[in-house]
Design a protein around this motif. Structure first.
Motif, PDB file in Angstrom:
ATOM      1  N   SER A  62       0.797  -1.228  -0.109  1.00  0.00           N
ATOM      2  CA  SER A  62       0.134   0.227   0.372  1.00  0.00           C
ATOM      3  C   SER A  62       0.587   1.124   0.623  1.00  0.00           C
ATOM      4  CB  SER A  62      -1.113  -0.130   1.037  1.00  0.00           C
ATOM      5  OG  SER A  62       0.020   0.117   2.492  1.00  0.00           O
ATOM      6  N   LYS A  63       0.012   2.302   0.205  1.00  0.00           N
ATOM      7  CA  LYS A  63       1.498   3.649  -0.242  1.00  0.00           C
ATOM      8  C   LYS A  63       1.762   4.202   1.353  1.00  0.00           C
ATOM      9  CE  LYS A  63       0.924   8.951  -1.387  1.00  0.00           C
ATOM     10  NZ  LYS A  63      -0.270   9.867  -1.277  1.00  0.00           N
ATOM     11  N   GLU A  64       0.634   3.847   2.006  1.00  0.00           N
ATOM     12  CA  GLU A  64       1.293   3.999   3.827  1.00  0.00           C
ATOM     13  C   GLU A  64       2.427   2.611   3.673  1.00  0.00           C
ATOM     14  OE1 GLU A  64      -0.213   3.318   7.844  1.00  0.00           O
ATOM     15  OE2 GLU A  64      -1.810   2.245   6.007  1.00  0.00           O
ATOM     16  N   GLU A  65       2.490   1.382   3.509  1.00  0.00           N
ATOM     17  CA  GLU A  65       4.001   0.711   3.549  1.00  0.00           C
ATOM     18  C   GLU A  65       4.978   0.865   2.802  1.00  0.00           C
ATOM     19  OE1 GLU A  65       1.963  -3.342   2.423  1.00  0.00           O
ATOM     20  OE2 GLU A  65       1.093  -3.380   4.279  1.00  0.00           O
ATOM     21  N   LYS A  66       4.695   1.422   1.514  1.00  0.00           N
ATOM     22  CA  LYS A  66       5.715   2.146   1.136  1.00  0.00           C
ATOM     23  C   LYS A  66       6.145   3.022   1.588  1.00  0.00           C
ATOM     24  CE  LYS A  66       4.467   0.509  -3.961  1.00  0.00           C
ATOM     25  NZ  LYS A  66       3.314   1.141  -4.845  1.00  0.00           N
TER      26      LYS A  66
END
Length: 145
Positions: free
Chosen positions: A99-103
Motif C-alpha cells: 500500500s502507499k502507507e507501507e511504501k
C-alpha cells in the motif's frame, strides 16, 4: 576482442540500469563524483622534504592518515551501494503489492539501512509494517465497541 568488450559493457549496463543517472562509471567501477570528492585537496600541495622538522613530518603524516580514513569511508559507501543493489531497479514484485502507507514506511527507513545487514533491514521494515497493520486492526475493533 572489441566484440567481447562491447558485450561485457552491455551486460554490465543491464546489470546496473540506474548507473548513468547516479554517475556510476561501470567500466571504472567508480562514481563520477565520489563521497567527500574534495578529499584529495588536502594533499594537493603537500611535499616531504629533507629540511622538514619532526613536527612538520608528524603533521603531514597525520594529514595522510586522515586522507586514508576518507578513502576507507568512500570505499565503504561504494561497497554498500553495490552490495545492496542500489544501482538496480527495484524488483517488480518487491513493493508493487504494498500500500502507499507501507511504501512510505519502507522509504522512511531507507536511511537506516547502512547500520545493519540487508536481512536485518528487511526484517525491520516488515516488522514495522506488520505493527502498523496490527495497530490499524486494533483501532477498527475499538471503533466497533
Amino acid at each position: 576482442a572489441t566484440c567481447n568488450s562491447k558485450a561485457a559493457a552491455a551486460a554490465a549496463a543491464s546489470k546496473f540500469p540506474l548507473a548513468p543517472q547516479v554517475g556510476y562509471l561501470i567500466e571504472r567501477k567508480d562514481f563520477e563524483v565520489e563521497w567527500d570528492n574534495n578529499a584529495e585537496d588536502l594533499l594537493a600541495d603537500m611535499e616531504f622534504s629533507p629540511e622538514d622538522k619532526e613536527e612538520d613530518i608528524n603533521l603531514k603524516v597525520r594529514v595522510l592518515e586522515i586522507y586514508n580514513s576518507k578513502l576507507d569511508a568512500r570505499e565503504k559507501r561504494k561497497k554498500f551501494v553495490l552490495e545492496r543493489g542500489l544501482l538496480q531497479k527495484p524488483e517488480s514484485n518487491n513493493g508493487n503489492n504494498r500500500s502507499k502507507e507501507e511504501k512510505e514506511i519502507e522509504q522512511n527507513l531507507r536511511i537506516w539501512a547502512r547500520f545493519h545487514s540487508e536481512e536485518e533491514h528487511r526484517s525491520l521494515v516488515e516488522g514495522l509494517i506488520e505493527e502498523r497493520m496490527v495497530r490499524k486492526q486494533i483501532e477498527q475493533l475499538q471503533a466497533q465497541v
